[in-house]
Design a protein around this motif. Structure first.
Motif, PDB file in Angstrom:
ATOM      1  N   PRO A 470      22.000  11.190  48.734  1.00 15.48           N
ATOM      2  CA  PRO A 470      22.871  10.336  49.490  1.00 15.48           C
ATOM      3  C   PRO A 470      23.215  10.907  50.933  1.00 15.48           C
ATOM      4  CG  PRO A 470      24.038  11.233  47.853  1.00 15.48           C
ATOM      5  CD  PRO A 470      22.767  11.572  47.597  1.00 15.48           C
ATOM      6  N   GLY A 471      23.281  10.160  51.930  1.00 14.74           N
ATOM      7  CA  GLY A 471      23.917  10.657  53.199  1.00 14.74           C
ATOM      8  C   GLY A 471      25.278  11.107  53.250  1.00 14.74           C
ATOM      9  N   CYS A 472      25.688  12.204  53.728  1.00 13.39           N
ATOM     10  CA  CYS A 472      26.999  12.864  53.812  1.00 13.39           C
ATOM     11  C   CYS A 472      27.224  13.519  55.117  1.00 13.39           C
ATOM     12  CB  CYS A 472      27.148  13.576  52.742  1.00 13.39           C
ATOM     13  SG  CYS A 472      28.889  14.336  52.672  1.00 13.39           S
ATOM     14  N   SER A 473      28.268  13.185  55.557  1.00  7.10           N
ATOM     15  CA  SER A 473      28.805  13.756  56.799  1.00  7.10           C
ATOM     16  C   SER A 473      30.188  14.033  56.817  1.00  7.10           C
ATOM     17  CB  SER A 473      28.648  12.622  58.111  1.00  7.10           C
ATOM     18  OG  SER A 473      27.430  12.522  58.299  1.00  7.10           O
ATOM     19  N   TRP A 474      30.816  15.204  57.405  1.00  9.49           N
ATOM     20  CA  TRP A 474      32.039  15.786  57.358  1.00  9.49           C
ATOM     21  C   TRP A 474      32.712  16.165  58.575  1.00  9.49           C
ATOM     22  CZ3 TRP A 474      27.933  17.781  55.192  1.00  9.49           C
ATOM     23  CH2 TRP A 474      27.480  19.235  55.367  1.00  9.49           C
ATOM     24  N   VAL A 475      33.893  15.883  58.942  1.00 12.14           N
ATOM     25  CA  VAL A 475      34.565  16.420  60.079  1.00 12.14           C
ATOM     26  C   VAL A 475      35.815  17.131  59.762  1.00 12.14           C
ATOM     27  CG1 VAL A 475      35.824  14.214  60.069  1.00 12.14           C
ATOM     28  CG2 VAL A 475      35.600  15.521  62.107  1.00 12.14           C
ATOM     29  N   GLU A 476      36.148  18.157  60.623  1.00 10.88           N
ATOM     30  CA  GLU A 476      37.171  19.194  60.233  1.00 10.88           C
ATOM     31  C   GLU A 476      38.337  18.752  61.410  1.00 10.88           C
ATOM     32  OE1 GLU A 476      37.978  24.026  59.870  1.00 10.88           O
ATOM     33  OE2 GLU A 476      36.561  23.204  61.004  1.00 10.88           O
ATOM     34  N   ILE A 477      39.473  18.398  60.565  1.00 12.29           N
ATOM     35  CA  ILE A 477      40.677  18.167  61.597  1.00 12.29           C
ATOM     36  C   ILE A 477      41.746  18.961  61.194  1.00 12.29           C
ATOM     37  CG2 ILE A 477      42.352  16.299  62.278  1.00 12.29           C
ATOM     38  CD1 ILE A 477      40.012  14.339  61.679  1.00 12.29           C
ATOM     39  N   ARG A 478      42.404  19.824  61.813  1.00  9.15           N
ATOM     40  CA  ARG A 478      43.617  20.580  61.465  1.00  9.15           C
ATOM     41  C   ARG A 478      43.112  21.488  60.424  1.00  9.15           C
ATOM     42  NH1 ARG A 478      45.896  15.917  62.431  1.00  9.15           N
ATOM     43  NH2 ARG A 478      46.542  15.159  64.355  1.00  9.15           N
ATOM     44  N   ARG A 540      28.423   7.602  61.381  1.00 15.64           N
ATOM     45  CA  ARG A 540      29.340   6.850  61.922  1.00 15.64           C
ATOM     46  C   ARG A 540      30.487   6.571  61.454  1.00 15.64           C
ATOM     47  NH1 ARG A 540      25.316   1.540  63.624  1.00 15.64           N
ATOM     48  NH2 ARG A 540      23.378   2.588  63.709  1.00 15.64           N
ATOM     49  N   LEU A 541      30.653   6.599  59.898  1.00 19.05           N
ATOM     50  CA  LEU A 541      31.933   6.788  59.369  1.00 19.05           C
ATOM     51  C   LEU A 541      32.897   7.850  59.826  1.00 19.05           C
ATOM     52  CD1 LEU A 541      30.902   5.560  55.798  1.00 19.05           C
ATOM     53  CD2 LEU A 541      31.926   3.932  57.502  1.00 19.05           C
ATOM     54  N   ALA A 542      32.125   9.111  59.911  1.00 17.99           N
ATOM     55  CA  ALA A 542      32.837  10.026  60.380  1.00 17.99           C
ATOM     56  C   ALA A 542      33.257   9.971  62.068  1.00 17.99           C
ATOM     57  CB  ALA A 542      32.058  11.526  60.195  1.00 17.99           C
ATOM     58  N   LEU A 543      32.351   9.680  62.541  1.00 16.60           N
ATOM     59  CA  LEU A 543      32.665   9.367  64.010  1.00 16.60           C
ATOM     60  C   LEU A 543      33.877   8.602  64.320  1.00 16.60           C
ATOM     61  CD1 LEU A 543      32.138   9.935  67.068  1.00 16.60           C
ATOM     62  CD2 LEU A 543      30.519   7.968  66.948  1.00 16.60           C
ATOM     63  N   ALA A 544      33.844   7.484  63.781  1.00 20.66           N
ATOM     64  CA  ALA A 544      35.198   6.363  63.672  1.00 20.66           C
ATOM     65  C   ALA A 544      36.469   6.987  63.217  1.00 20.66           C
ATOM     66  CB  ALA A 544      34.787   5.098  63.240  1.00 20.66           C
ATOM     67  N   PHE A 545      36.301   7.767  62.150  1.00 19.24           N
ATOM     68  CA  PHE A 545      37.607   8.435  61.810  1.00 19.24           C
ATOM     69  C   PHE A 545      38.153   9.611  62.792  1.00 19.24           C
ATOM     70  CE2 PHE A 545      39.695  11.529  59.343  1.00 19.24           C
ATOM     71  CZ  PHE A 545      40.739  10.676  58.149  1.00 19.24           C
ATOM     72  N   GLY A 546      37.141  10.344  63.429  1.00 13.73           N
ATOM     73  CA  GLY A 546      37.541  11.302  64.382  1.00 13.73           C
ATOM     74  C   GLY A 546      38.102  10.622  65.589  1.00 13.73           C
ATOM     75  N   LEU A 547      37.488   9.553  65.904  1.00 16.20           N
ATOM     76  CA  LEU A 547      37.793   8.991  67.173  1.00 16.20           C
ATOM     77  C   LEU A 547      39.360   8.316  66.939  1.00 16.20           C
ATOM     78  CD1 LEU A 547      34.994   6.619  68.006  1.00 16.20           C
ATOM     79  CD2 LEU A 547      35.608   8.430  69.513  1.00 16.20           C
TER      80      LEU A 547
END
Length: 605
Positions: A470-478, A540-547
């Motif tokens: 499954p495709g998985c992406s992650w973003v780090e925030i604080r 795309r989900l990660a990008l929108a969450f980051g935005l």
């Protein structure tokens, strides 16, 4: 009678005094020899001391002979040390341990293990240094079975709580990929030092458990008064790099500066690599430029990092600078150079570098280098040459899947079904990357319009229980990591994310965007449904969450476990222009820096 008794008493006292003088002289000579051996740094002077010991008759003294053996070991003359050892009537634990250490330092851990068995057979009991030495032999061999046997001996002899022995055990289990075993030993230790903490952090970091490595580093800073050493810091930084955690990496960099390890070669190379893998190649360059005399390791880290970021010409300039400074490249350096050529379309220059490896530097190319060249040829559409090269070289079982997987991806990109079939068969026969082989071949058939073959492959996947990762992406925030999976919008602020994606899609369509036509193929799916599926790709989900979570002016950095599909790539370019923000995506192949409607890869990945 009295005179006779007095004379005898005088003779007795004189004889006793002479004996004491001889003993003092003997001890003085022995101490002199030992001091000479401890200070000895050259083989010629060692031979001279050896000769004096032989003439003085101390060669039969075990204490002196152990120092002589240890000196030969220190000067890497293990064969001479072995000859002296074999001539000993009763070698003791120090004799065995010194010689075992010598074989380990010479890269012969198997002989050290044989000596340990001989030692036990001769009823010479090991001490803590013996166990630490023999465990190191198991670490070098990654021999978990023998390591566990020695662990049993350690408990039998009562060393299971010894600090030196336990630290060595933690290191051994980690190097044998048994992190649970390492953790069990570590948790039972009543006393820990910086070595034991380093061993457990390294064990986690080297076994793809970056989160655990960072957690253990936090515990170390909370519980221990010791300062971290270079090995611990390098492992922590590597863990940040593998996770793509830039914030944690910057915190670790601060610890490096406070610990005075900023200019250590190992730590500096790890920092260069970490910043590059976190998509901050500018920071990598800053760290690199602060090093007055970078080594081949540091240069290689910078070359590979810049290549992954699409700065192919910069990587090659660094390589030329390294050569001009008289620094000899290694095999990893050439992986970076070839990668730079591959991701920048510099095919002819890349082939020249491949040819120069052995001719100029005596480095024999292996599967990693040939894979880069196959990738290089495949990206530019020279599939026949890539296929011919893949068929002509002999690679080990570990390198083959990477080579054929690269060719398979290139075949799909250019619609070469014939080569894709061959590459897929190679992967399936090797039982490596099987799911990827099926999915990529299926998509290749679909792009060529061969729907019967598509259905056949999909049915075979269902029958054999093969599932695509499954495709998985992650973003780090604080310093918090948020993960997203393709098609799954059930997460914190999920409704806001979907609303933003719909709004962005509307604005993209106003600019002529038609979604879901490229990238992964969905069989028998209507256009509207296909757009919805592709629109929920994890990046795309990660990008929108980051935005909606990261303030404007801060670059949004996203990590992805798979290759970014072409449709999402086009979308990210459009969105970067619409919202006027920078995005950096690290997928399984490289970095993409999106800015003002374009990508740093130049649509070449």
């Amino acid at each position: 009678m009295k005179k006779s008794l007095t004379r005898n008493l005088i003779f007795t006292l004189a004889a006793s005094s002479l004996t004491r003088q001889n003993k003092r002289s003997s001890c003085h000579t022995k101490a002199h020899f030992i001091q000479q051996l401890q200070e000895c740094k050259h083989l010629i002077s060692l031979a001279s001391v050896h000769s004096e010991i032989l003439k003085s008759g101390f060669l039969s003294n075990t204490f002196t002979l152990n120092h002589l053996i240890n000196c030969y070991v220190r000067l890497k003359k293990t064969q001479v040390a072995r000859q002296l050892f074999d001539e000993m009537l009763e070698p003791n634990v120090v004799s065995y341990t010194s010689l075992m250490a010598g074989y380990i330092n010479m890269g012969q851990p198997q002989i050290a293990l044989l000596l340990f068995q001989k030692m036990l057979g001769n009823l010479v009991w090991p001490n803590e240094f013996t166990f630490a030495t023999v465990i190191k032999a198991c670490s070098m061999l990654a021999d978990l079975i023998t390591g566990k046997q020695i662990h049993t001996h350690i408990e039998t002899f009562g060393f299971q709580y010894n600090l030196v022995v336990c630290s060595s055990l933690v290191d051994m289990y980690g190097k044998c990929n048994d992190v649970d075993g390492a953790r069990r030993v570590f948790d039972l230790m009543g006393c820990r030092n910086v070595v034991s903490w380093t061993s457990i952090i390294v064990a986690h970091a080297q076994n793809a458990q970056g989160h655990e490595a960072l957690e253990m580093f936090r515990e170390f800073n909370y519980q221990s008064r010791d300062r971290p050493n270079q090995h611990m810091l390098a492992s922590v930084i590597n863990a940040c790099a593998s996770l793509g955690r830039l914030v944690s990496g910057k915190v670790a960099h601060g610890v490096v500066v406070r610990s005075g390890c900023e200019f250590n070669d190992v730590v500096a190379s790890a920092l260069v690599d970490m910043y590059a893998k976190c998509g901050s190649v500018n920071y990598s360059d800053k760290v690199f430029n602060r090093i007055s005399n970078p080594s081949v390791v540091t240069y290689t880290s910078m070359i590979v990092g810049a290549a992954k970021y699409g700065l192919g010409r910069f990587s090659l300039d660094l390589f030329n600078e390294m050569i001009s400074r008289g620094i000899k490249p290694n095999d990893v350096t050439f992986v970076g150079v070839l990668h730079a050529c591959s991701h920048s379309g510099l095919v002819d220059e890349g082939i020249q570098h491949l040819d120069s490896m052995y001719r100029k530097y005596g480095i024999i190319p292996d599967a990693k280098h040939y894979t880069c060249v196959v990738d290089m040829l495949g990206r530019t559409g020279r599939l026949d040459e890539a296929y011919k090269l893949a068929k002509s070289i002999q690679v080990d079982p570990d390198g083959g899947p990477l080579l054929w997987g690269t060719l398979l991806s290139a075949s799909r990109l250019h619609g070469r079904v014939d080569i894709a079939v061959e590459a897929s068969n190679q992967l399936i026969e090797s039982n490596q990357q099987v799911a990827n082989a099926y999915v990529t071949l299926s998509n290749t058939y679909a792009l060529a319009g061969e729907w019967e073959n598509v259905h056949s492959l999909r049915s075979e996947m269902k029958r054999t229980g093969i599932h695509k990762e499954p495709g998985c992406s992650w973003v780090e925030i604080r310093d918090q990591t948020y993960a997203f999976y393709a098609g799954n919008a059930l997460f914190e602020r999920g409704s806001e994310v979907l609303s933003l994606l719909r709004e962005l899609e509307r604005k993209m369509k106003e600019r002529g965007y038609v979604g879901g036509k490229t990238g992964l193929v969905f069989v028998d799916v209507e256009d509207e449904a296909r757009e919805e599926i592709v629109g929920l790709h994890s990046e795309r989900l990660a990008l929108a969450f980051g935005l909606i979570s990261i303030p404007k002016g801060i670059t949004i950095r996203i990590m992805k476990n798979l290759r970014m599909c072409r449709d999402c790539h086009d979308v990210f370019k459009l969105i970067s222009d619409i919202v006027e923000r920078d995005f950096v995506v690290r997928d399984v192949n490289r970095f993409h820096h999106f800015r003002n409607g374009s990508c740093s890869c130049g649509d070449f990945w």
